[in-house]
Motif scaffolding. Structure first.
Motif, mmCIF file in Angstrom:
data_model
loop_
_atom_site.group_PDB
_atom_site.id
_atom_site.type_symbol
_atom_site.label_atom_id
_atom_site.label_comp_id
_atom_site.label_asym_id
_atom_site.label_seq_id
_atom_site.Cartn_x
_atom_site.Cartn_y
_atom_site.Cartn_z
ATOM 1 N N ILE A 108 6.097 -10.544 4.873
ATOM 2 C CA ILE A 108 5.058 -9.657 4.349
ATOM 3 C C ILE A 108 3.683 -10.289 4.499
ATOM 4 C CG2 ILE A 108 4.135 -8.682 2.196
ATOM 5 C CD1 ILE A 108 7.040 -8.127 1.381
ATOM 6 N N LEU A 132 3.631 -2.551 4.096
ATOM 7 C CA LEU A 132 3.992 -3.595 3.125
ATOM 8 C C LEU A 132 4.939 -3.056 2.064
ATOM 9 C CD1 LEU A 132 0.557 -5.417 2.579
ATOM 10 C CD2 LEU A 132 2.413 -6.026 4.139
ATOM 11 N N ALA A 172 2.780 -9.062 -1.552
ATOM 12 C CA ALA A 172 2.206 -7.868 -0.919
ATOM 13 C C ALA A 172 0.887 -7.485 -1.581
ATOM 14 C CB ALA A 172 3.196 -6.708 -1.005
#
Length: 240
Positions: free
Chosen positions: A24, A47, A69
């Motif tokens: 991520i 994401l 994220a």
């Protein structure tokens, strides 16, 4: 000191937990150079998909991925860029929703895993109990029968860690051997072991230490029959 195999197992577990959060962070970094073309919503969507996948696979990874994220989206894609400050209210909502999505999915995964594990242990306990009763009519090693009898008595014990602690007045709830009233506890009464753990004192006052029972990580509180708790503690006490 940890055995080499245990060290490798822990490293493998840590790597599995961190691999998707790392992915991520990499996606957020790589898309920062084309943020104008992609748009903040598309980056957040990408994401969110990775965060949800991470949370569905492993709840611990999902929690880490959620914060990763949110932080990386803030740092690489919201004004002012390369700063954790947020100026636009819409960005605050987007980051908050992205983080909340991962945390909620992680929570659902943790609950689902716990439920499946408890169901599996319950079925396993029934199988062991049936096997134990049908095979007690033949000669078998005591150690083998002993372990089977413990497993058939209470599967919840497999969800609990135990240690001896000599700390006086440990700030944990204490599981009393008897109720405060004159009424003796029922053999069927249940102890709800909180997530933080609880202290169980030995019956012999000469033993200064006590046992600490703690549910394993992610199991939440665990219910154990009171008779099983003190049968286990008494066995430990006899070995000291």
């Amino acid at each position: 000191m940890l055995h080499p195999n245990q060290s490798q197992s822990r490293l493998r577990t840590v790597a599995q937990i961190l691999i998707l959060p790392a992915a991520i962070a990499i996606v957020a970094l790589c898309t920062s150079s084309v943020r104008e073309q992609m748009g903040l919503v598309n980056v957040a969507l990408a994401l969110a998909i990775l965060t949800t996948i991470s949370a569905m696979i492993d709840w611990k990874s999902g929690i880490i991925a959620s914060f990763t994220a949110g932080l990386t989206l803030n740092y690489f894609h919201t004004a002012p860029v390369h700063s954790f400050r947020i100026t636009a209210p819409s960005d605050i909502w987007m980051i908050s929703l992205l983080t909340a999505l991962g945390l909620f999915t992680s929570l659902m995964t943790a609950i689902r895993v716990r439920k499946v594990l408890q169901q599996h242990l319950s079925e396993q306990t029934n199988d062991i109990s049936h096997s134990l009763l049908t095979r007690l009519f033949e000669n078998r090693p005591v150690a083998e029968v002993w372990h089977e009898s413990v497993d058939s008595l209470c599967s919840a014990l497999t969800l609990v860690d135990v240690r001896i602690d000599v700390t006086p007045d440990l700030p944990l709830p204490v599981i009393a051997r008897h109720k405060t009233s004159d009424q003796q506890p029922s053999p069927q009464s249940v102890v709800v072991l909180p997530e933080c753990g609880a202290v169980v004192e030995f019956s012999n006052p000469a033993i200064r230490s006590h046992l600490v029972l703690t549910p394993r990580t992610g199991m939440g509180s665990v219910s154990i029959p009171r008779s099983v708790v003190f049968a286990f503690v008494d066995q430990i006490e006899q070995t000291l």
